[in-house]
Design a protein around this motif. Structure first.
Motif, short mmCIF file in Angstrom:
data_model
loop_
_atom_site.label_atom_id
_atom_site.label_comp_id
_atom_site.label_asym_id
_atom_site.label_seq_id
_atom_site.Cartn_x
_atom_site.Cartn_y
_atom_site.Cartn_z
N HIS A 35 0.83 -1.21 0.00
CA HIS A 35 0.00 0.00 0.00
C HIS A 35 0.87 1.26 0.00
CE1 HIS A 35 -3.35 2.70 0.87
NE2 HIS A 35 -2.60 3.25 1.80
N SER A 36 1.87 1.31 0.88
CA SER A 36 2.74 2.49 1.00
C SER A 36 4.18 2.19 0.61
CB SER A 36 2.71 3.02 2.44
OG SER A 36 1.41 3.40 2.83
N LEU A 37 4.61 0.96 0.83
CA LEU A 37 6.02 0.60 0.65
C LEU A 37 6.16 -0.69 -0.15
CD1 LEU A 37 7.09 1.08 4.38
CD2 LEU A 37 7.56 2.70 2.52
N SER A 38 7.33 -0.86 -0.74
CA SER A 38 7.67 -2.11 -1.41
C SER A 38 9.16 -2.35 -1.23
CB SER A 38 7.32 -2.05 -2.90
OG SER A 38 8.06 -1.05 -3.55
N VAL A 39 9.56 -3.60 -1.21
CA VAL A 39 10.98 -3.94 -1.11
C VAL A 39 11.63 -3.72 -2.47
CG1 VAL A 39 12.66 -5.75 -0.60
CG2 VAL A 39 10.52 -5.63 0.70
N PHE A 42 18.65 -1.11 -4.00
CA PHE A 42 19.31 0.17 -4.21
C PHE A 42 20.81 -0.05 -4.11
CE2 PHE A 42 15.13 1.06 -2.40
CZ PHE A 42 14.64 2.02 -3.28
N PRO A 43 21.47 -0.37 -5.23
CA PRO A 43 22.90 -0.70 -5.20
C PRO A 43 23.76 0.39 -4.57
CG PRO A 43 21.95 -1.18 -7.34
CD PRO A 43 20.91 -0.43 -6.58
N GLU A 44 23.42 1.66 -4.84
CA GLU A 44 24.24 2.76 -4.31
C GLU A 44 24.07 2.93 -2.81
OE1 GLU A 44 20.20 4.30 -4.89
OE2 GLU A 44 21.55 3.04 -6.07
N ALA A 45 23.02 2.33 -2.24
CA ALA A 45 22.76 2.45 -0.80
C ALA A 45 23.05 1.15 -0.06
CB ALA A 45 21.31 2.87 -0.56
N GLY A 46 23.73 0.23 -0.71
CA GLY A 46 24.13 -1.00 -0.04
C GLY A 46 23.25 -2.19 -0.29
N GLY A 47 22.20 -2.04 -1.13
CA GLY A 47 21.37 -3.20 -1.45
C GLY A 47 19.91 -3.01 -1.13
N ARG A 48 19.33 -3.98 -0.42
CA ARG A 48 17.90 -3.99 -0.15
C ARG A 48 17.46 -2.79 0.68
NH1 ARG A 48 15.97 -8.87 3.44
NH2 ARG A 48 16.96 -7.58 5.03
N GLY A 49 16.29 -2.28 0.33
CA GLY A 49 15.70 -1.18 1.09
C GLY A 49 14.21 -1.13 0.81
N LEU A 50 13.57 -0.06 1.25
CA LEU A 50 12.14 0.12 1.04
C LEU A 50 11.89 1.31 0.13
CD1 LEU A 50 10.74 -0.55 4.63
CD2 LEU A 50 10.62 -2.06 2.63
N ALA A 51 11.06 1.11 -0.88
CA ALA A 51 10.71 2.17 -1.83
C ALA A 51 9.26 2.58 -1.60
CB ALA A 51 10.89 1.67 -3.26
N ALA A 52 8.96 3.81 -1.97
CA ALA A 52 7.58 4.30 -1.88
C ALA A 52 6.74 3.61 -2.95
CB ALA A 52 7.54 5.81 -2.05
N ASN A 195 16.78 1.79 5.11
CA ASN A 195 18.17 2.24 5.12
C ASN A 195 18.26 3.61 5.79
OD1 ASN A 195 19.49 0.01 3.90
ND2 ASN A 195 18.75 0.65 1.89
N TYR A 196 19.48 4.01 6.10
CA TYR A 196 19.73 5.19 6.94
C TYR A 196 19.91 6.47 6.13
CZ TYR A 196 22.36 8.32 10.07
OH TYR A 196 22.81 9.40 10.80
N ALA A 197 19.41 7.56 6.70
CA ALA A 197 19.71 8.91 6.22
C ALA A 197 19.97 9.77 7.44
CB ALA A 197 18.54 9.48 5.42
N PRO A 198 20.97 10.66 7.40
CA PRO A 198 21.23 11.51 8.57
C PRO A 198 20.07 12.46 8.81
CG PRO A 198 22.53 12.23 6.68
CD PRO A 198 21.89 10.93 6.30
N PRO A 199 19.91 12.94 10.06
CA PRO A 199 18.82 13.87 10.37
C PRO A 199 18.89 15.10 9.49
CG PRO A 199 19.86 13.10 12.37
CD PRO A 199 20.72 12.63 11.23
N TYR A 239 7.95 11.89 -0.51
CA TYR A 239 8.59 10.94 -1.42
C TYR A 239 7.70 10.71 -2.64
CZ TYR A 239 11.76 9.52 2.40
OH TYR A 239 12.70 9.49 3.40
N GLY A 240 8.32 10.60 -3.81
CA GLY A 240 7.61 10.21 -5.02
C GLY A 240 7.62 8.70 -5.15
N LYS A 241 6.68 8.17 -5.89
CA LYS A 241 6.62 6.73 -6.09
C LYS A 241 7.95 6.22 -6.64
CE LYS A 241 3.94 3.10 -8.39
NZ LYS A 241 2.80 2.78 -9.28
N GLY A 242 8.48 5.19 -6.02
CA GLY A 242 9.75 4.60 -6.45
C GLY A 242 10.96 5.13 -5.70
N ASP A 243 10.82 6.27 -5.00
CA ASP A 243 11.94 6.80 -4.21
C ASP A 243 12.25 5.88 -3.05
OD1 ASP A 243 11.97 9.00 -5.84
OD2 ASP A 243 10.98 10.34 -4.40
N GLN A 244 13.53 5.83 -2.66
CA GLN A 244 13.87 5.06 -1.47
C GLN A 244 13.41 5.83 -0.23
OE1 GLN A 244 17.43 2.59 0.74
NE2 GLN A 244 18.01 4.09 -0.81
N VAL A 245 12.67 5.16 0.64
CA VAL A 245 12.19 5.76 1.89
C VAL A 245 13.22 5.46 2.97
CG1 VAL A 245 10.32 5.87 3.57
CG2 VAL A 245 9.82 5.43 1.16
#
Length: 433
Positions: A35-39, A42-52, A195-199, A239-245
């Motif tokens: 509904h909101s997220l999908s696995v 993201f290679p540049e972010a280290g691999g698996r993450g959650l997308a919008a 995945n992580y993003a700084p504050p 976030y736009g659809k497909g962006d990494q959350v």
């Protein structure tokens, strides 16, 4: 994670009540995501993450994990009378050691563990500092303290090894989330896919730090919400659809990220370098030691430069100028030159003590990148070059090696930039030099 295993895991999560749908909805899907997220990968972010999975609005609830789905020491102990009984004889184990033992205890049960579906999708190894040679000593001590308990619980031999302990303690270190009732935190299925993003920094409106739902006591990232008895995750921005959350775990330097989570950020606004100070300096100021640092851009922190300014003042004069130093003002041009020279020289001493230069580290990083994408004679040639420079790059340690060199290169760069900053400041304060 293989597609079938991932699908099975998400169905398991849905059965536990994990959902990315609004609280008012009764999700009809067998998966806890969609509904909101999908696995996503993201290679540049280290691999698996959650997308919008759709456009998301800042502050919007995107995932909730009910308390019943959180893995805590309390839950695992209460569900296992044998573990609960055995722990009574080990009162000195830390909260993290207890959760690590409890995690291995579940792994020891195999398919009979109600957490088996979660456990089998966890990484088999981590690149945390605990996995690096000089940081293994502390982990070794913790393992030795917990080994009698693991033997008492009749763990399989392979789960009593130091390698297994490193896996369990690294899982606890890198994947647990804060909860108010357990100092070790909790493992949060699906929630640990973020995945992580700084504050975010320098927000124009301080209310932007909080949810736009009228509850200004709740932060936009994540936390346990007693009102719904769930760990709730919120979009920290639009976030736009497909962006990494992304999720902010807190403010960390690259060394802290490597220590606790096993990765570095290419651009980390919170990165900093610490340098050894004269013992007298610590007694001159009331600031905590972690405020005495060099910023990512090479500029000494307010606390560091103020402390060095006071230390560079003759002892007989310190009392009369202490208020000037701690207000951030220059004491005198001569004092400023002395303070900047001391900081610059300390950075030079540190750089000269490394076995390699910034340029050599940059070359090694280029070689590591190339060795990951080549084979045959070229790969052999690169390995030979690296070994001549005391760098052993094997298939098993290449990721750890790259992380170590990346951190070292960034640390040296901060020191080098600090030397430049101090030199420029010194020239402005004393043009005759």
């Amino acid at each position: 994670m293989e597609e079938a295993n991932l699908e099975s895991f998400l169905e398991w999560g849905a059965a536990l009540g994990i959902s990315d749908s609004p609280i008012s909805d009764n999700p009809s899907s067998s998966s806890c995501l969609g509904h909101s997220l999908s696995v996503a990968h993201f290679p540049e972010a280290g691999g698996r993450g959650l997308a919008a999975a759709r456009d998301l609005r800042k502050g919007e609830l995107v995932l909730r994990v009910p308390k019943a789905a959180l893995i805590t020491s309390e839950r695992l102990i209460n569900d296992d009378p044998m573990l609960s009984s055995a722990l009574v004889n080990y009162p000195l184990l830390s909260f993290n050691q207890i959760l690590s033992v409890a995690l291995l205890n579940e792994a020891n049960k195999g398919r009979s563990s109600c957490w088996y579906t979660y456990l089998k999708q966890l990484p088999r190894s981590y690149d945390l500092l605990a996995s690096f040679d000089r940081f293994e000593i502390e982990a070794l001590q913790e393992w030795e303290e917990a080994t009698p308990l693991m033997c008492e619980l009749n763990f399989k031999i392979r789960l009593t090894t130091f390698k297994a302990w490193l896996w369990a303690s690294a899982t606890v270190s890198s994947r647990t989330m804060h909860i108010p009732w357990d100092s070790a935190g909790c493992l949060c299925p699906v929630g640990d896919f973020f995945n992580y993003a700084p504050p975010q920094e320098n927000l124009n409106n301080s209310n932007e730090d909080y949810l736009l739902d009228g509850n200004t006591d709740r932060l936009t990232d994540a936390g346990f919400d007693e009102a719904v008895a769930s760990y709730c995750f919120y979009a920290k921005k639009n976030y736009g659809k497909g962006d990494q959350v992304l999720l902010s775990y807190g403010t960390y330097t690259n060394l802290e990220l490597l220590e606790h989570y096993g990765f570095l950020l290419q651009e980390n606004p919170n990165d900093k370098a610490f340098i050894p100070l004269e013992s007298e300096m610590y007694s001159l100021c009331s600031w905590p030691k972690d405020s005495l640092y060099i910023s990512k851009n090479g500029k000494p922190s307010f606390a560091l430069i103020s402390t060095v300014r006071l230390w560079a003042t003759p002892e007989r004069n310190r009392r009369s100028v202490k208020h000037i130093a701690f207000s951030g003002q220059l004491i005198s041009n001569e004092n400023e030159v002395a303070a900047m020279e001391w900081i610059a020289n300390r950075c030079r001493d540190l750089l000269s003590g490394f076995p390699s230069s910034i340029e050599e580290d940059a070359l090694v990083l280029c070689m590591i990148d190339e060795i990951e994408n080549c084979s045959g004679e070229r790969e052999l040639s690169i390995r030979t070059f690296l070994e001549r420079n005391n760098v052993k790059a094997t298939r098993s340690n290449i990721c750890r090696l790259k992380l170590a060199v990346e951190w070292r290169h960034r640390y040296k760069t901060i020191l080098s930039d600090c030397i430049s900053y101090c030199s420029c400041t010194r020239m402005l304060d004393n043009p005759s030099r």
